[in-house]
Scaffold this motif. Structure first.
Motif, PDB file in Angstrom:
ATOM      1  N   ASP B 223       0.840  -1.206   0.000  1.00  0.00           N
ATOM      2  CA  ASP B 223       0.000   0.000   0.000  1.00  0.00           C
ATOM      3  C   ASP B 223       0.876   1.258   0.000  1.00  0.00           C
ATOM      4  N   GLU B 224       1.919   1.240   0.844  1.00  0.00           N
ATOM      5  CA  GLU B 224       2.830   2.397   0.864  1.00  0.00           C
ATOM      6  C   GLU B 224       3.417   2.660  -0.515  1.00  0.00           C
ATOM      7  N   MET B 225       3.873   1.596  -1.151  1.00  0.00           N
ATOM      8  CA  MET B 225       4.504   1.773  -2.458  1.00  0.00           C
ATOM      9  C   MET B 225       3.483   2.255  -3.487  1.00  0.00           C
ATOM     10  N   GLU B 226       2.218   1.755  -3.390  1.00  0.00           N
ATOM     11  CA  GLU B 226       1.161   2.233  -4.289  1.00  0.00           C
ATOM     12  C   GLU B 226       1.062   3.754  -4.232  1.00  0.00           C
ATOM     13  N   GLU B 227       1.090   4.269  -3.009  1.00  0.00           N
ATOM     14  CA  GLU B 227       0.996   5.720  -2.836  1.00  0.00           C
ATOM     15  C   GLU B 227       2.171   6.429  -3.476  1.00  0.00           C
ATOM     16  N   VAL B 228       3.369   5.863  -3.275  1.00  0.00           N
ATOM     17  CA  VAL B 228       4.561   6.460  -3.889  1.00  0.00           C
ATOM     18  C   VAL B 228       4.388   6.512  -5.406  1.00  0.00           C
ATOM     19  N   VAL B 229       3.951   5.390  -5.979  1.00  0.00           N
ATOM     20  CA  VAL B 229       3.789   5.314  -7.427  1.00  0.00           C
ATOM     21  C   VAL B 229       2.738   6.313  -7.894  1.00  0.00           C
ATOM     22  N   SER B 230       1.631   6.376  -7.146  1.00  0.00           N
ATOM     23  CA  SER B 230       0.551   7.260  -7.557  1.00  0.00           C
ATOM     24  C   SER B 230       1.007   8.713  -7.518  1.00  0.00           C
ATOM     25  N   ARG B 231       1.811   9.072  -6.494  1.00  0.00           N
ATOM     26  CA  ARG B 231       2.323  10.435  -6.450  1.00  0.00           C
ATOM     27  C   ARG B 231       3.281  10.711  -7.623  1.00  0.00           C
ATOM     28  N   LEU B 232       4.107   9.702  -7.948  1.00  0.00           N
ATOM     29  CA  LEU B 232       5.016   9.861  -9.081  1.00  0.00           C
ATOM     30  C   LEU B 232       4.229  10.067 -10.373  1.00  0.00           C
ATOM     31  N   GLN B 233       3.115   9.329 -10.506  1.00  0.00           N
ATOM     32  CA  GLN B 233       2.314   9.460 -11.727  1.00  0.00           C
ATOM     33  C   GLN B 233       1.676  10.843 -11.811  1.00  0.00           C
ATOM     34  N   ASP B 234       1.187  11.356 -10.658  1.00  0.00           N
ATOM     35  CA  ASP B 234       0.624  12.708 -10.654  1.00  0.00           C
ATOM     36  C   ASP B 234       1.655  13.712 -11.159  1.00  0.00           C
ATOM     37  N   MET B 235       2.887  13.567 -10.661  1.00  0.00           N
ATOM     38  CA  MET B 235       3.950  14.478 -11.097  1.00  0.00           C
ATOM     39  C   MET B 235       4.147  14.401 -12.602  1.00  0.00           C
ATOM     40  N   GLU B 236       4.120  13.181 -13.109  1.00  0.00           N
ATOM     41  CA  GLU B 236       4.311  12.963 -14.552  1.00  0.00           C
ATOM     42  C   GLU B 236       3.196  13.644 -15.356  1.00  0.00           C
ATOM     43  N   GLU B 237       1.971  13.634 -14.772  1.00  0.00           N
ATOM     44  CA  GLU B 237       0.821  14.122 -15.533  1.00  0.00           C
ATOM     45  C   GLU B 237       0.736  15.635 -15.589  1.00  0.00           C
ATOM     46  N   GLY B 238       1.604  16.317 -14.891  1.00  0.00           N
ATOM     47  CA  GLY B 238       1.576  17.775 -14.905  1.00  0.00           C
ATOM     48  C   GLY B 238       1.835  18.326 -16.305  1.00  0.00           C
ATOM     49  N   PRO B 239       2.961  18.927 -16.538  1.00  0.00           N
ATOM     50  CA  PRO B 239       3.254  19.529 -17.851  1.00  0.00           C
ATOM     51  C   PRO B 239       3.266  18.530 -18.999  1.00  0.00           C
ATOM     52  N   SER B 240       3.874  17.376 -18.795  1.00  0.00           N
ATOM     53  CA  SER B 240       3.965  16.408 -19.890  1.00  0.00           C
ATOM     54  C   SER B 240       2.914  15.325 -19.690  1.00  0.00           C
ATOM     55  N   PRO B 241       2.411  14.715 -20.782  1.00  0.00           N
ATOM     56  CA  PRO B 241       1.385  13.686 -20.664  1.00  0.00           C
ATOM     57  C   PRO B 241       1.926  12.466 -19.918  1.00  0.00           C
ATOM     58  N   GLY B 242       1.150  11.993 -18.929  1.00  0.00           N
ATOM     59  CA  GLY B 242       1.596  10.856 -18.120  1.00  0.00           C
ATOM     60  C   GLY B 242       1.413   9.548 -18.870  1.00  0.00           C
ATOM     61  N   ASP B 243       2.241   8.570 -18.554  1.00  0.00           N
ATOM     62  CA  ASP B 243       1.986   7.215 -19.051  1.00  0.00           C
ATOM     63  C   ASP B 243       2.457   6.229 -17.991  1.00  0.00           C
ATOM     64  N   GLU B 244       2.245   4.992 -18.234  1.00  0.00           N
ATOM     65  CA  GLU B 244       2.568   4.012 -17.206  1.00  0.00           C
ATOM     66  C   GLU B 244       4.034   3.578 -17.240  1.00  0.00           C
ATOM     67  N   ASP B 245       4.755   4.162 -18.158  1.00  0.00           N
ATOM     68  CA  ASP B 245       6.170   3.802 -18.253  1.00  0.00           C
ATOM     69  C   ASP B 245       6.966   4.663 -17.277  1.00  0.00           C
ATOM     70  N   LEU B 246       7.633   4.017 -16.340  1.00  0.00           N
ATOM     71  CA  LEU B 246       8.389   4.757 -15.333  1.00  0.00           C
ATOM     72  C   LEU B 246       9.848   4.883 -15.715  1.00  0.00           C
ATOM     73  N   ARG B 247      10.142   4.733 -16.990  1.00  0.00           N
ATOM     74  CA  ARG B 247      11.550   4.660 -17.383  1.00  0.00           C
ATOM     75  C   ARG B 247      12.392   5.798 -16.805  1.00  0.00           C
ATOM     76  N   TYR B 248      11.785   6.955 -16.641  1.00  0.00           N
ATOM     77  CA  TYR B 248      12.586   8.110 -16.239  1.00  0.00           C
ATOM     78  C   TYR B 248      12.492   8.410 -14.755  1.00  0.00           C
ATOM     79  N   ILE B 249      11.904   7.494 -14.001  1.00  0.00           N
ATOM     80  CA  ILE B 249      11.748   7.732 -12.567  1.00  0.00           C
ATOM     81  C   ILE B 249      12.662   6.811 -11.785  1.00  0.00           C
ATOM     82  N   GLY B 250      13.191   7.380 -10.721  1.00  0.00           N
ATOM     83  CA  GLY B 250      14.019   6.595  -9.779  1.00  0.00           C
ATOM     84  C   GLY B 250      15.142   5.901 -10.457  1.00  0.00           C
TER      85      GLY B 250
END
Lengths: 250, 250, 250, 250
Positions: B223-250
């Protein structure tokens, strides 16, 4: 496990075999030749050499079986000389390991009373190569005459940087141990896998050892690479003027 | 100190134990499973393995006591098979060390007449994983049937790059020494600690070895990690279009 | 092959020889001196030292013969002291190797009952050097008087970073083994091969050991380097104002 | 030379000495303390430890004599406990070497029937430190009470990254060999040589071992460093607003 361990799989009865090394290296020339001969001719695995100096890993085969990092030596029977062909995916990861693993390779050659060692590789030219000369270096100058007749070129102090890795050591250590050791290097750009350079080296080897394998598979790979090169050249020719120098590719 | 020294802490009476390795690695999948089992089941430290090949350091515990770098093997009694669970914070720092330390792990397994070795880890997919398949590799093809029944997937020549480090060597060296050795790899993005992949691997292990531990702690971490991922996705969805590929994260 | 093996080629009858080391290093000063003395004086190869700690490679000579990486010791007869001159193209590639290979060099010196060891090298100044002082360091302070008379300068705690590699170890290990060991370092910019610094070191060595070799070849190389430097200075003087500091060249 | 060799220079008659290590490290805290005690108190060199695992080099002393890379152990007589003080300029360059050299240090301690080992160092905070706390880690929890009374702070699982290098190993390996081993770490920014942190560690050591050395030299160095820091802060306060965080300095 011992520092280096040789796992015997078969003990074929070979007649005065020549030892042929084709491990990964410049343009994968040596490995292409070694694998081609193993596949086209009548061959079986003789032994696998494992070492603590190889990377700490397994490869997974098509049956999901994990194979400990190894170099493999195959017995190949041809209409000419019998062969012991060394290939594999790994090299020693440290200097001391390079020396010791090469020593183990030569131990196997000695086990079969081999007198002739052929180390196969590529020599990088930095440019696209049309005519793939085969350059030679020897453990003893009196080996040159026969090789020259088979088309091998000898050039003073070339390659300039010497020959690094197992190919070099097989000639250097092999010569010290009394083998007639030769390094045959196909000229190649150095940027791409080069089946044409492999064909040139194979032709010399066939001439020297009196055998002949079908080359269709190498031709097919050469055609594939031609296409790759031609696409790379098209890309080069776009905005900037293209030339045959691939220095900035791959 | 010897090159590798095994410090015995307890000599539990185990019945045909399975050896389970969960050292740090991709997504910390193996380590999460190992530590979870040790904490949830009835366990004790059996031995600590120190080595000159580990980093030259101590860790400091909650009582300020310095602990020399070590791998630990725990005895775990379950309602199914007894287990020997290997975990720790360190890996050997050089090739030769990897081979020798893994040899010492297998020596402990042999001490308890273990026949079955399970190396646990993750296999990176490069993308967020919804369904955490468990991919297997084996020391011998006849082990596959039972594993496939427990849901393990076998894929030809995967992972493509082989299996590097102690998990790979446990299967490679273990197989050579006569163990039935298996590597179970949970699919994971490769970018984040992945308790869900750990749950998938644990489920297979429980099925195979007939035990069952409470999974609440793993669920909480998931559950903790889900939240981390969800926050990372929100960040991605800001200026640039978000996708499920985390290639550029962490 | 052994970890280090000394291959004897000749066993000359030398009278109280001095051991002179000139391996590659700063400004190639030591190597220039060693090779110059070997070429100009009456010399023969005494032994070749091979080691697993050298790079795993061969060099190819003008006859296409592969030579295993080695350091060579030559016997040189002069009108003054006989010499054992060590040179080569390779250094050990790891710390332990440096210590052990240097130990093997000293073993050869001991074999000839040598008492005096001269390690030759350069000391980098970071600027173009007009007057090439020769700076000394010794295994024992009582060696300084004779050296100072021959023009060697002694400077407190210089070189500040110590002396790294075989030159340093020959003095450090040599002194411990009872040799009178000296390091003679010609001042040089550190950016270019420096035949003038080599001449300065050679002059000191000739004075100390009572021999005299023709210096024309060194003069010729010095002239060549002068031209290189002068062309570099012209380039500097183009857009930006030139100075004698070569910090950004080479 | 052996892999590690201990060259005995004196065999002083010490009464129940404490072993104190101060090799180079974070903020040079340990080395500052060790060198200060050696200079201010009545001391002599007991032995020098050489090792193939040290860098292959010599340092040149003020008399131009080359000294082989070594760690030195000094006997120090004080009005309280006698001391064996270890310091030097070099550390082992590889993992295995760190373990073995530390083992040799403990061998010397054992030679003098030492029971107490103090490893001195710094713990980096990443910020300028006003009050230099001394943080401790121990080989056994029952050592904490006496240390806490002398002002040592104990913090759960700190330092978080463990203690790396000889200080860590002296406690880790020392504890395993039956020594009462303690690591005392002065808080320091981690960016600068820190004589104030050294004073804090020295004060704890004096309290524990009942001796007292003049601190003027350390105070002088502390004043020098204050000036350096103050100049750095002035520079920071120019175009960009200054703060006490030196993260970007040194």
């Amino acid at each position: 496990m011992d520092e280096i361990s040789t796992e015997w799989v078969a003990e074929p009865d070979l007649d005065d075999p020549a030892f042929v090394e084709g491990l990964p290296g410049v343009g994968h020339v040596g490995k292409l030749v070694a694998e081609h001969v193993i596949e086209e001719a009548d061959s079986e695995v003789v032994c696998r050499i494992h070492s603590e100096h190889f990377p700490p890993q397994v490869t997974v085969d098509d049956d999901s079986v994990a194979e400990l990092a190894a170099a493999e030596i195959h017995a190949v029977e041809t209409e000419g000389r019998d062969l012991l062909v060394l290939t594999g995916n790994h090299q020693a990861q440290d200097n001391v390991g390079h020396y010791r693993v090469t020593g183990a390779f030569l131990d196997v050659a000695a086990e079969f009373d081999t007198t002739d060692v052929f180390a196969l590789g590529g020599v990088p030219t930095g440019e696209l190569v049309e005519d793939h000369d085969v350059v030679g270096s020897v453990s003893s100058a009196d080996l040159k005459e026969d090789l020259a007749e088979a088309g091998v070129e000898f050039r003073s102090e070339e390659p300039a940087g010497g020959i690094v890795g197992p190919s070099g050591l097989l000639v250097g250590l092999g010569g010290k141990r009394g083998f007639d050791a030769v390094c045959l290097m196909g000229e190649t750009s150095g940027y791409l896998v080069d089946p044409k350079a492999a064909k040139a080296v194979l032709a010399v080897l066939e001439d020297l050892l009196g055998f002949d394998v079908d080359e269709e598979a190498l031709d097919d790979r050469a055609d594939e690479m031609e296409e790759v090169v031609s696409r790379l050249q098209d890309m080069e020719e776009g905005p900037s003027p293209g030339d045959e120098d691939l220095r900035y590719i791959g």
